[in-house]
Scaffold this active site. Structure first.
Site, PDB file in Angstrom:
ATOM      1  N   HIS A   1       0.825  -1.214   0.000  1.00  0.00           N
ATOM      2  CA  HIS A   1       0.000   0.000   0.000  1.00  0.00           C
ATOM      3  C   HIS A   1       0.852   1.254   0.000  1.00  0.00           C
ATOM      4  O   HIS A   1       2.027   1.240   0.335  1.00  0.00           O
ATOM      5  CB  HIS A   1      -0.969   0.004   1.197  1.00  0.00           C
ATOM      6  CG  HIS A   1      -0.341   0.409   2.495  1.00  0.00           C
ATOM      7  ND1 HIS A   1      -0.225   1.719   2.881  1.00  0.00           N
ATOM      8  CD2 HIS A   1       0.199  -0.316   3.494  1.00  0.00           C
ATOM      9  CE1 HIS A   1       0.363   1.783   4.070  1.00  0.00           C
ATOM     10  NE2 HIS A   1       0.631   0.559   4.458  1.00  0.00           N
ATOM     11  N   CYS A   2       0.206   2.336  -0.414  1.00  0.00           N
ATOM     12  CA  CYS A   2       0.808   3.668  -0.378  1.00  0.00           C
ATOM     13  C   CYS A   2      -0.296   4.638   0.012  1.00  0.00           C
ATOM     14  O   CYS A   2      -1.228   4.274   0.727  1.00  0.00           O
ATOM     15  CB  CYS A   2       1.456   4.021  -1.721  1.00  0.00           C
ATOM     16  SG  CYS A   2       0.301   4.123  -3.107  1.00  0.00           S
ATOM     17  N   ARG A   3      -0.232   5.861  -0.457  1.00  0.00           N
ATOM     18  CA  ARG A   3      -1.254   6.854  -0.094  1.00  0.00           C
ATOM     19  C   ARG A   3      -2.568   6.595  -0.818  1.00  0.00           C
ATOM     20  O   ARG A   3      -3.629   6.594  -0.223  1.00  0.00           O
ATOM     21  CB  ARG A   3      -0.744   8.266  -0.412  1.00  0.00           C
ATOM     22  CG  ARG A   3      -1.714   9.356  -0.023  1.00  0.00           C
ATOM     23  CD  ARG A   3      -1.073  10.736  -0.215  1.00  0.00           C
ATOM     24  NE  ARG A   3      -1.934  11.762   0.332  1.00  0.00           N
ATOM     25  CZ  ARG A   3      -2.815  12.451  -0.379  1.00  0.00           C
ATOM     26  NH1 ARG A   3      -2.974  12.195  -1.663  1.00  0.00           N
ATOM     27  NH2 ARG A   3      -3.548  13.378   0.194  1.00  0.00           N
TER      28      ARG A   3
ATOM     29  N   GLY B   1      -2.644   4.323  -4.011  1.00  0.00           N
ATOM     30  CA  GLY B   1      -2.620   3.145  -4.866  1.00  0.00           C
ATOM     31  C   GLY B   1      -1.677   3.180  -6.047  1.00  0.00           C
ATOM     32  O   GLY B   1      -1.442   2.158  -6.678  1.00  0.00           O
TER      33      GLY B   1
ATOM     34  N   MET C   1      -3.954   4.302   1.694  1.00  0.00           N
ATOM     35  CA  MET C   1      -4.319   4.871   2.998  1.00  0.00           C
ATOM     36  C   MET C   1      -5.520   5.806   2.896  1.00  0.00           C
ATOM     37  O   MET C   1      -6.277   5.946   3.860  1.00  0.00           O
ATOM     38  CB  MET C   1      -3.117   5.604   3.612  1.00  0.00           C
ATOM     39  CG  MET C   1      -1.979   4.672   4.008  1.00  0.00           C
ATOM     40  SD  MET C   1      -2.454   3.395   5.197  1.00  0.00           S
ATOM     41  CE  MET C   1      -2.556   4.377   6.674  1.00  0.00           C
TER      42      MET C   1
END
Length: 107
Positions: free
Chosen positions: A65-67, A69, A93
């Protein structure tokens, strides 16, 4: 190559069921400091040089995951090219904050 995805709700269900999935956070340290879901932090640009840190997880799913996608999609694609069973956490997130924890801050 398309990358398989998992929704934040499905990932949360795994956590709630007592599973201990391997979660990889490819954001920057300052983003992780604001909010995280207890994943291993390896920023996207450092991932190719730090593969030894996740070598032990090659035989299980890796949820990246990141902020929002984008970076995690790139990381999941790279990991899959290296033989990992990697999944992009759809929406990152931002989706976690919207659908799971509305009080969470997202950097």
């Amino acid at each position: 190559m398309s990358v398989p995805e998992i929704t934040v709700k499905d990932l949360k269900a795994k956590l709630d069921a007592g599973e201990t999935p391997f979660i990889l956070d490819v954001r920057q340290p300052e983003e992780n400091a604001v909010s995280n879901i207890d994943g291993v932090l390896i920023p996207l640009k450092e991932l190719p040089m730090r593969m030894d840190e996740i070598e032990g997880f090659k035989n299980q799913p890796v949820y990246v995951h990141c902020r929002s996608g984008g970076r995690s999609g790139q990381a999941a694609k790279f990991l899959r090219s290296q033989g990992y069973d990697a999944y992009n956490v759809k929406g990152g997130m931002k989706a976690w904050a919207a659908e799971i924890d509305p009080d969470m801050q997202v950097a």
